[in-house]
Scaffold this active site. Sequence first.
Site, PDB file in Angstrom:
ATOM      1  CB  CYS A  99      23.429  35.899  36.941  1.00 60.79           C
ATOM      2  SG  CYS A  99      24.972  35.346  37.717  1.00 60.79           S
ATOM      3  CB  CYS A 138      27.318  35.890  32.022  1.00 65.87           C
ATOM      4  SG  CYS A 138      28.220  34.419  32.533  1.00 65.87           S
ATOM      5  CG  PHE A 163      52.653  41.963  42.907  1.00 65.33           C
ATOM      6  CD1 PHE A 163      52.146  42.529  44.060  1.00 65.33           C
ATOM      7  CD2 PHE A 163      53.379  42.776  42.043  1.00 65.33           C
ATOM      8  CE1 PHE A 163      52.352  43.880  44.353  1.00 65.33           C
ATOM      9  CE2 PHE A 163      53.597  44.120  42.322  1.00 65.33           C
ATOM     10  CZ  PHE A 163      53.069  44.674  43.484  1.00 65.33           C
ATOM     11  CG  ASP A 214      52.584  37.569  46.694  1.00 66.01           C
ATOM     12  OD1 ASP A 214      51.900  38.024  47.613  1.00 66.01           O
ATOM     13  OD2 ASP A 214      52.164  37.413  45.539  1.00 66.01           O
ATOM     14  CG  ASP A 234      49.965  38.623  37.899  1.00 65.71           C
ATOM     15  OD1 ASP A 234      49.052  39.421  37.590  1.00 65.71           O
ATOM     16  OD2 ASP A 234      49.765  37.416  38.095  1.00 65.71           O
ATOM     17  CB  CYS A 281      43.231  40.861  36.613  1.00 69.23           C
ATOM     18  SG  CYS A 281      43.498  41.599  38.238  1.00 69.23           S
TER      19      CYS A 281
END
Length: 401
Positions: free
Chosen positions: A59, A62, A266, A286, A332, A358
């Site tokens: 998978c 992970c 954002f 945004d 962000d 991120c």
Amino acid sequence: MNDIQTIIRLAARGDGITADGRFVAGAAVGDEIHFEDGKPVIVPGPGHVVPVCRHVPECGGCQLQHITDQAYCAFVLDRLVRVLGPMMPADVAPVALSPPRSRRRIAIRAVRRGGQLLLGFNSESSHRIIDLQQCEVMLPELFALVAPLRALLHETLAEGQGAGLTLTASDTGIDLLVANIHAESLDEIQRLTDFARAHGLARLSVEGAQGVETVYEAQTPQLMMGGVRVSLPPAPFLQATVEGEAALVAAVTAATAGARVVADLFCGLGTFALPLSRAARVMAVDAAGPAVASLAGAARAAGRPLDTVHRDLFRRPLTPDELKPFDAVVFDPPRAGAEAQVKMLATSAVPRIIGVSCNPSTFGRDARRLADAGWAIEKLWPVAQFRWSSHVELVALFTRR
């Protein structure tokens, strides 16, 4: 001939790296690697553990379930150090690590092939679907829907047809969006409605060529953000876990402390804008129209000092003149970063800039532009809410040098 090496660090995607630069999937720092006829054999070291999920390593969700929490947090910090280099500040908060089975929003795929319905995540670097029988990252209530969804889609999809599913756990129930299925005939609509009612869904929507259509809604999916109840559009962007969101909000709140007027760029549904509006006047910007509309309605109903602006910051970033009124600016962006907006921020007179990211790679690019314009990272907050993945998030406070 035997060739023995030790893993000295992990690469950005989680593979172990030996001292001579070879990559070994599924290895941890400190593992001893025996290369026998060029093939690696892993002798586990102190940072290596047995994965708890049967689908590891097939998978793709992970990549790092085989390492200890301590080793995982070290990987997160090493990832940031390697991206930021000399921009890395001395003041770095401990890594905020979300617990297992805490993911509240997931996107999975389904396909009917050979008379079977496969439902789950993609395998690593492949479009092959891993048919989920276990998942240690998503909330149990979301995983409980996997088997019923498999049965539903087995009846709904034609041979060779695929579908995408987004499940979101809200305060008022689970919101389900299914893409690429038909919901036009009475039988099709009734089947979906019966499923939603039987499994207590808050809402079920379908997405097709004409856009998103809600088929069933018992309750509007809602979440509390900064003490304000916000209604969710179908498949909204949310921070992946409650714990991860709390860590990010705490960091942004600390970084903006004392600011009276703040811009949240954002902004999405108001993850940061609403908490910040407790102590400051906030302008939230945004391009996502449904999210901005939900935020505007929630802020208005709560009487918060918050103004919303529907604007594409990639094409029309706020200029230095437009940024003048703000004591602090939070940005962000999506994974692509905020290159156009950061160019404007770099030459602005804003006293504080708070970056939320991120994607360390695009954040590194944006941070370098700010550094070249005389900004420095004063403090960094690492956040690992995508537990066991190579996905790293952060909050950074920039001030003028």
